[in-house]
Design a protein around this motif. Sequence first.
Motif, PDB file in Angstrom:
ATOM      1  N   ASN A  42      -1.252   6.182  -8.173  1.00  0.00           N
ATOM      2  CA  ASN A  42      -0.338   6.787  -7.448  1.00  0.00           C
ATOM      3  C   ASN A  42      -0.511   8.479  -7.955  1.00  0.00           C
ATOM      4  N   GLU A  43      -0.745   8.466  -9.369  1.00  0.00           N
ATOM      5  CA  GLU A  43      -0.947   9.922  -9.792  1.00  0.00           C
ATOM      6  C   GLU A  43      -1.984  10.591  -9.446  1.00  0.00           C
TER       7      GLU A  43
ATOM      8  N   ASP B 178       4.839   1.899   8.858  1.00  0.00           N
ATOM      9  CA  ASP B 178       4.591   3.520   8.950  1.00  0.00           C
ATOM     10  C   ASP B 178       3.848   3.733   7.444  1.00  0.00           C
ATOM     11  N   ASN B 179       3.038   4.759   7.479  1.00  0.00           N
ATOM     12  CA  ASN B 179       2.577   5.434   6.335  1.00  0.00           C
ATOM     13  C   ASN B 179       3.705   5.912   5.089  1.00  0.00           C
ATOM     14  N   LYS B 180       3.171   5.676   3.945  1.00  0.00           N
ATOM     15  CA  LYS B 180       4.219   5.871   2.906  1.00  0.00           C
ATOM     16  C   LYS B 180       3.604   6.999   1.559  1.00  0.00           C
ATOM     17  N   PRO B 181       4.263   7.341   0.760  1.00  0.00           N
ATOM     18  CA  PRO B 181       3.814   8.255  -0.178  1.00  0.00           C
ATOM     19  C   PRO B 181       3.102   7.622  -1.570  1.00  0.00           C
ATOM     20  N   ALA B 182       3.405   6.200  -1.338  1.00  0.00           N
ATOM     21  CA  ALA B 182       2.813   5.621  -2.916  1.00  0.00           C
ATOM     22  C   ALA B 182       2.435   4.122  -2.395  1.00  0.00           C
ATOM     23  N   PHE B 183       1.629   3.642  -3.562  1.00  0.00           N
ATOM     24  CA  PHE B 183       0.978   2.245  -3.232  1.00  0.00           C
ATOM     25  C   PHE B 183       2.250   1.320  -3.722  1.00  0.00           C
TER      26      PHE B 183
END
Length: 234
Positions: A38-39, A152-157
């Motif tokens: 994620n980083e 939906d798309n998202k900001p993190a795994f």
Amino acid sequence: MTILSVVQNVCLAVGLDKPDVVLSSTDREMQEMVRIANEVASRIRDAEFDWQTLQAIKTLTGDGVTETFALPDDYARMQTTARLWSSRWSWGLEHISDSDRWLETLAVPVVPVSGQWIIYGDQIHILPICQATETVRFFYISKNVVKPATGDNKPAFTADDDTFRLSERALELGMIWQYRSQKGVASDDDETNFDRALYTAMNNDSGSKPVVSGNARKQFPGVKTAFPYTVGGQ
């Protein structure tokens, strides 16, 4: 390629056992891999480049009263050379980046020739106030760099079958570099490999490069057309 496949490749490269699961694992090393993934994904997203995959258009609609508008839910940042375009004006709204100058706009009773905008307090502020039914559009960069198997798309795994919307090779090499770095065994080659993969992804992202024949008109970065129309003579 899923994040599970990416982590499996990273583990083989850094000398760890190939995992069967990652996001649901309680193993400390796999938890480290999730944090690193994620980083690095955020680092790639926030590189000084406007990824076309992450570009989205937001439309604001005026009502004759509202000055402030909320930023999109998936907002990460504006494009590097972002401009706001209104259905009211025939040119882009002026971006006021200096907060004191915005205060001057509020204090001095002068109506600007064209619209002006600024971002503060997680809101976009536009003056003069948008008229009823007036629309303002702009491009922005979405923070949602992860695509799930469904939804939906998202900001993190958050699941092993999630996929990275940008360069998986850059993600993999970035994770190898980051993991080795935090273990104190990273080499200059690790960083170089990541930088090259990131550069290649950026270079390929915008599509084919046109071939120009003849003497093209010179364009200067950041220079805007003062008056976008032909001036007629008598």
